[in-house]
Design a protein around this motif. Structure first.
Motif, short mmCIF file in Angstrom:
data_model
loop_
_atom_site.label_atom_id
_atom_site.label_comp_id
_atom_site.label_asym_id
_atom_site.label_seq_id
_atom_site.Cartn_x
_atom_site.Cartn_y
_atom_site.Cartn_z
N GLN A 166 0.85 -1.24 0.37
CA GLN A 166 -0.07 -0.10 -0.05
C GLN A 166 0.75 1.46 0.02
O GLN A 166 2.08 1.47 0.42
N GLY A 167 0.30 2.72 -0.47
CA GLY A 167 0.91 3.15 -0.25
C GLY A 167 1.81 3.87 -1.76
O GLY A 167 2.52 4.95 -1.27
N ARG A 168 1.18 3.01 -2.49
CA ARG A 168 2.33 3.03 -4.10
C ARG A 168 1.76 4.58 -5.00
O ARG A 168 1.07 4.87 -4.34
N ARG A 169 2.70 5.13 -5.43
CA ARG A 169 1.46 6.35 -6.52
C ARG A 169 2.55 6.02 -7.61
O ARG A 169 3.23 5.44 -8.04
N LEU A 170 1.96 6.38 -8.88
CA LEU A 170 1.59 6.98 -9.86
C LEU A 170 2.53 8.38 -10.41
O LEU A 170 1.30 8.91 -10.40
N TRP A 171 3.05 7.96 -11.41
CA TRP A 171 3.69 8.89 -11.89
C TRP A 171 3.28 9.75 -12.82
O TRP A 171 3.60 8.47 -13.27
N GLY B 184 9.92 19.23 -12.57
CA GLY B 184 9.93 18.76 -13.92
C GLY B 184 9.11 18.02 -14.93
O GLY B 184 8.65 17.51 -15.65
N GLY B 185 7.60 19.02 -14.31
CA GLY B 185 6.75 18.79 -15.11
C GLY B 185 5.62 17.12 -14.51
O GLY B 185 4.36 16.68 -14.85
N ALA B 186 6.16 16.70 -13.60
CA ALA B 186 5.63 15.28 -13.21
C ALA B 186 4.42 15.28 -11.81
O ALA B 186 5.18 16.20 -10.53
N VAL B 187 3.80 14.89 -12.18
CA VAL B 187 2.17 14.42 -11.19
C VAL B 187 2.01 13.21 -10.66
O VAL B 187 2.67 12.79 -11.68
N SER B 188 1.91 13.16 -9.50
CA SER B 188 1.74 11.57 -9.05
C SER B 188 0.40 11.69 -7.88
O SER B 188 -0.80 12.41 -8.06
N GLU B 189 -0.37 10.45 -8.55
CA GLU B 189 -1.55 10.34 -7.22
C GLU B 189 -0.96 8.79 -6.91
O GLU B 189 -0.67 7.97 -7.33
N LYS B 190 -1.90 8.56 -6.10
CA LYS B 190 -2.21 7.55 -5.23
C LYS B 190 -2.83 5.59 -6.11
O LYS B 190 -3.52 6.06 -6.93
N LEU B 191 -2.27 4.92 -5.48
CA LEU B 191 -2.41 3.99 -6.70
C LEU B 191 -3.25 3.33 -5.20
O LEU B 191 -2.46 3.24 -3.85
N VAL B 192 -4.26 2.00 -6.02
CA VAL B 192 -4.80 1.70 -4.76
C VAL B 192 -4.11 0.71 -3.88
O VAL B 192 -3.12 -0.18 -4.65
#
Length: 256
Positions: free
Chosen positions: A103-108, A248-256
């Motif tokens: 858990q707690g991973r992110r998609l960049w 650097g233009g990177a955005v992230s969101e939480k992964l389930v």
């Protein structure tokens, strides 16, 4: 499962895995693969998370490589035999090769310019993979790539796996230097460089992402188990991102 009472060394055959091996005075290595695979990497990540969830007082530090979990422990709190028994019991609880990722991973989402003079080895790498340059870019950006491990330089991720056609070798000679943010490919993996360095990997893309930021409380941007999806941008878009965006233009969101 393999008999946990006979796991002192990692054998060549997959039948000998997972294995538990002493590393130095205060370390233990739990290995899940003799070579990289999605399942072995998954197992290493999941097993590390399970160790941390156990909150064992003697454990001081954990880390993962591509296929293994490393544990450093306090010799005042446990000895090798005691820790080995505890880890062996944990290994026997489930099939770690099929375990859910932590858990707690992110998609960049990371913009990258491919080819041009910024990433001059795209055509060479694409040809080795049997693809056109445009098809190579499409393939690289088709799906998220997992951060399999962090290593070689501070905050530097190894990403994968790419499809089988990308099982291309490293160069026989070194490129004298690639810049920070370079995206390179070999052996079905991609490396996103956190520092400027020589490399034998083929430089196919360039990002403006600063992966190692030592002035921050948390200096590493990516973590093992995170995923990275590259978005192709033009040279002009890249230059604009580099000048105006510290992320650097990177955005992230939480992964389930």
């Amino acid at each position: 499962m393999t008999d946990m009472t006979d796991m002192t060394d990692m054998g060549d055959a997959e039948a000998d895995l997972p294995s538990i091996k002493a590393i130095g005075v205060d370390g233990v290595l739990v290995s899940f693969g003799a070579q990289l695979s999605e399942a072995a990497n998954r197992a290493a990540l999941a097993f590390r998370a399970a160790i941390e969830a156990e909150d064992m007082p003697a454990v001081l530090e954990t880390a993962t490589s591509l296929t293994s979990t490393y544990v450093r422990f306090d010799l005042a709190g446990a000895d090798h035999a005691q820790l080995r028994d505890k880890l062996a019991a944990m290994l026997g609880r489930r099939d770690w090769y099929q375990a859910p990722l932590p858990q707690g991973r992110r998609l960049w989402h990371v913009p990258a310019v491919f080819g041009t003079d910024l990433a001059p080895q795209l055509d060479d790498a694409a040809q080795l993979a049997g693809l056109s340059a445009s098809d190579a870019i499409t393939a690289i950006c088709a799906q998220p790539l997992r951060v399999q491990t962090i290593g070689f330089a501070p905050g530097q991720p190894y990403l994968g796996e790419l499809p089988p056609e990308w099982d291309i070798p490293r160069q026989t000679n070194l490129t004298p230097r690639v810049p920070e943010g370079a995206l390179a490919v070999a052996i079905r993996q991609m490396v996103l460089f956190s520092v400027s360095t020589p490399t034998g990997w083929r430089h196919v893309g360039q990002t403006a992402l600063r992966l190692f930021q030592p002035d921050r409380p948390d200096p590493f941007v990516l973590r093992p188990g995170d995923e990275v999806l590259f978005k192709p941008v033009t040279r002009a878009e890249y230059e604009n991102i580099r000048q105006r965006d510290d992320a650097g233009g990177a955005v992230s969101e939480k992964l389930v």
